[in-house]
Design a protein around this motif. Structure first.
Motif, PDB file in Angstrom:
ATOM      1  N   THR A 146      22.704  72.612  56.211  1.00 53.82           N
ATOM      2  CA  THR A 146      22.677  72.491  54.761  1.00 53.82           C
ATOM      3  C   THR A 146      22.633  71.019  54.314  1.00 53.82           C
ATOM      4  O   THR A 146      22.978  70.107  55.057  1.00 53.82           O
ATOM      5  CB  THR A 146      23.911  73.170  54.134  1.00 53.82           C
ATOM      6  OG1 THR A 146      25.083  72.593  54.709  1.00 53.82           O
ATOM      7  CG2 THR A 146      23.890  74.662  54.405  1.00 53.82           C
ATOM      8  N   ILE A 147      22.190  70.845  53.082  1.00 52.88           N
ATOM      9  CA  ILE A 147      22.093  69.513  52.459  1.00 52.88           C
ATOM     10  C   ILE A 147      22.839  69.590  51.135  1.00 52.88           C
ATOM     11  O   ILE A 147      22.626  70.525  50.361  1.00 52.88           O
ATOM     12  CB  ILE A 147      20.614  69.141  52.198  1.00 52.88           C
ATOM     13  CG1 ILE A 147      19.814  69.115  53.505  1.00 52.88           C
ATOM     14  CG2 ILE A 147      20.502  67.792  51.469  1.00 52.88           C
ATOM     15  CD1 ILE A 147      18.300  69.023  53.300  1.00 52.88           C
ATOM     16  N   SER A 148      23.691  68.617  50.874  1.00 53.75           N
ATOM     17  CA  SER A 148      24.419  68.651  49.597  1.00 53.75           C
ATOM     18  C   SER A 148      24.016  67.502  48.679  1.00 53.75           C
ATOM     19  O   SER A 148      24.772  67.122  47.793  1.00 53.75           O
ATOM     20  CB  SER A 148      25.933  68.645  49.829  1.00 53.75           C
ATOM     21  OG  SER A 148      26.349  67.466  50.476  1.00 53.75           O
ATOM     22  N   GLU A 149      22.819  66.967  48.902  1.00 54.39           N
ATOM     23  CA  GLU A 149      22.264  66.026  47.926  1.00 54.39           C
ATOM     24  C   GLU A 149      21.741  66.838  46.725  1.00 54.39           C
ATOM     25  O   GLU A 149      21.604  68.059  46.808  1.00 54.39           O
ATOM     26  CB  GLU A 149      21.102  65.238  48.550  1.00 54.39           C
ATOM     27  CG  GLU A 149      21.470  64.428  49.779  1.00 54.39           C
ATOM     28  CD  GLU A 149      22.283  63.177  49.455  1.00 54.39           C
ATOM     29  OE1 GLU A 149      22.469  62.866  48.267  1.00 54.39           O
ATOM     30  OE2 GLU A 149      22.748  62.523  50.416  1.00 54.39           O
ATOM     31  N   THR A 150      21.437  66.157  45.631  1.00 52.25           N
ATOM     32  CA  THR A 150      20.926  66.834  44.444  1.00 52.25           C
ATOM     33  C   THR A 150      19.699  67.680  44.787  1.00 52.25           C
ATOM     34  O   THR A 150      18.763  67.198  45.420  1.00 52.25           O
ATOM     35  CB  THR A 150      20.535  65.800  43.366  1.00 52.25           C
ATOM     36  OG1 THR A 150      21.676  65.002  43.080  1.00 52.25           O
ATOM     37  CG2 THR A 150      20.060  66.489  42.102  1.00 52.25           C
ATOM     38  N   GLY A 151      19.734  68.946  44.392  1.00 50.68           N
ATOM     39  CA  GLY A 151      18.613  69.832  44.653  1.00 50.68           C
ATOM     40  C   GLY A 151      18.568  70.351  46.073  1.00 50.68           C
ATOM     41  O   GLY A 151      17.592  70.990  46.475  1.00 50.68           O
ATOM     42  N   ASN A 152      19.607  70.062  46.838  1.00 50.30           N
ATOM     43  CA  ASN A 152      19.659  70.498  48.252  1.00 50.30           C
ATOM     44  C   ASN A 152      18.443  70.036  49.042  1.00 50.30           C
ATOM     45  O   ASN A 152      17.869  70.782  49.844  1.00 50.30           O
ATOM     46  CB  ASN A 152      19.806  72.019  48.340  1.00 50.30           C
ATOM     47  CG  ASN A 152      21.059  72.513  47.649  1.00 50.30           C
ATOM     48  OD1 ASN A 152      22.108  71.883  47.761  1.00 50.30           O
ATOM     49  ND2 ASN A 152      20.951  73.590  46.917  1.00 50.30           N
ATOM     50  N   LYS A 153      18.040  68.802  48.791  1.00 51.45           N
ATOM     51  CA  LYS A 153      16.901  68.223  49.501  1.00 51.45           C
ATOM     52  C   LYS A 153      17.143  66.731  49.668  1.00 51.45           C
ATOM     53  O   LYS A 153      17.969  66.133  48.973  1.00 51.45           O
ATOM     54  CB  LYS A 153      15.609  68.447  48.709  1.00 51.45           C
ATOM     55  CG  LYS A 153      15.647  67.790  47.343  1.00 51.45           C
ATOM     56  CD  LYS A 153      14.497  68.217  46.465  1.00 51.45           C
ATOM     57  CE  LYS A 153      14.616  67.546  45.105  1.00 51.45           C
ATOM     58  NZ  LYS A 153      13.624  68.016  44.141  1.00 51.45           N
TER      59      LYS A 153
END
Lengths: 191, 132
Positions: A146-153
């Motif tokens: 998973t990615i927890s940057e804005t927008g999951n990207k």
């Protein structure tokens, strides 16, 4: 330019605030050494120890993908897998956490310092509630990171994936000395 | 020594004959893929960096373009990085065409996402969701 991503390892410091972030590609040799010490050094020291009974554990390794060169649009769909075979040797294993503690360009909130010897990750890491044998994650059934940057990207330099938590385990049948090496693989998509 | 990465560029060819390339004056256009005018799109091409066309995809009405650059690397070291380009379209009733271009320029064409990496389904951007 297309995106360039590196794999980093966080060590020491305190919970939520790693003391050192190491680009694994900059290590000599380029290896991740599971040991009974929380550092990135490849030195063959601080062995895990073969238990008389039960299982011994390495300090857990908290790694993540970090963007060095930004993609034109984005990077997403990060996956992890192995070749499906444990080549470490008899009595040795590798676990990976099924959860991905929070790591992004603004926070290391999910980081938990590996400051205790022989502490299993599910029991000791607050962000991990279950783990799985890493070699069950193959190219037909990878683990989605998973990615927890804005927008999951990931779409900017310095942005990261969440933490991938790995831990080696040693059983009573293990032999002394350095184990064989293993290859761990990540994939991602970019536009 | 690390080998250079497999690199292609895309080009959108519009119905009026004009073209929109991923690169302008040698630099990748930020968010360029999102700037493609899908309503005017007639062809989508993948080309080598010296402008040789590798694949041309015709995009009739109802064909929804998708494109990804898939990177597979070992965690420990970049020497064995593999790149595969994926381009294709979705149509009605979940029909699709997917073209996979490998770093030796060999091409594989499928009508579905395959179960094994690196041929699994990517995540699609919102604007590419299938709508009729």
């Amino acid at each position: 330019m297309v995106a360039a991503l590196s794999v980093y390892l966080d060590t020491v410091g305190s919970n939520g605030a790693p003391g050192t972030s190491t680009d694994i590609d900059a290590l000599t040799p380029v290896q991740l050494e599971f040991k009974n010490a929380d550092n990135a050094t490849i030195d063959g020291l601080n062995g895990i120890g073969i238990p008389g009974a039960g299982t011994n554990y390495s300090r857990w390794k908290q790694i993540y993908v970090k963007c060095d060169t930004a993609p034109a649009v984005q990077v997403d769909n990060i996956r992890f897998h192995t070749d499906g075979a444990n080549n470490y040797g008899t009595g040795l294993g590798l676990k990976i956490g099924n959860q991905f503690p929070t790591k992004n360009s603004g926070s290391s909130a999910g980081y938990e310092v590996a400051d205790t010897a022989n502490e299993e990750m599910v029991a000791g890491h607050g962000g991990i509630t279950s783990s799985v044998v890493a070699f069950t994650k193959t190219n037909s059934s990878p683990l989605v990171i998973t990615i927890s940057e804005t927008g999951n990207k990931i779409d900017a330099i310095g942005e990261t994936s969440n933490y991938i938590v790995l831990q080696a385990e040693v059983g009573t049948t293990a032999g002394a000395g350095l184990s064989a090496t293993e290859t761990l693989t990540i994939l991602y998509d970019e536009i | 020594m690390m080998k250079s990465e497999f690199l292609l560029q895309w080009q959108a060819v519009y119905k009026d004959g004009t073209r929109f390339n991923e690169y302008k004056h040698g630099k990748q256009i930020p968010k360029g893929y999102l700037l493609i005018d899908r309503k005017k799109l007639k062809f989508f091409q993948l080309m080598s960096m010296d402008n040789r066309v590798i694949v041309t995809l015709e995009l009739d009405k109802g064909k929804k373009l998708f494109y990804r650059r898939r990177v597979q690397r070992v965690i420990l070291g970049k020497e064995n990085t593999k790149i595969i380009y994926c381009v294709g379209y979705n149509m009605r009733y979940f029909k699709k065409l997917i073209i996979w271009i490998h770093d030796d320029y060999s091409i594989m064409v499928t009508d579905k996402w395959l179960k094994q990496e690196p041929y699994k389904k990517p995540i699609f951007l919102k604007q590419e969701k299938f709508r009729f």
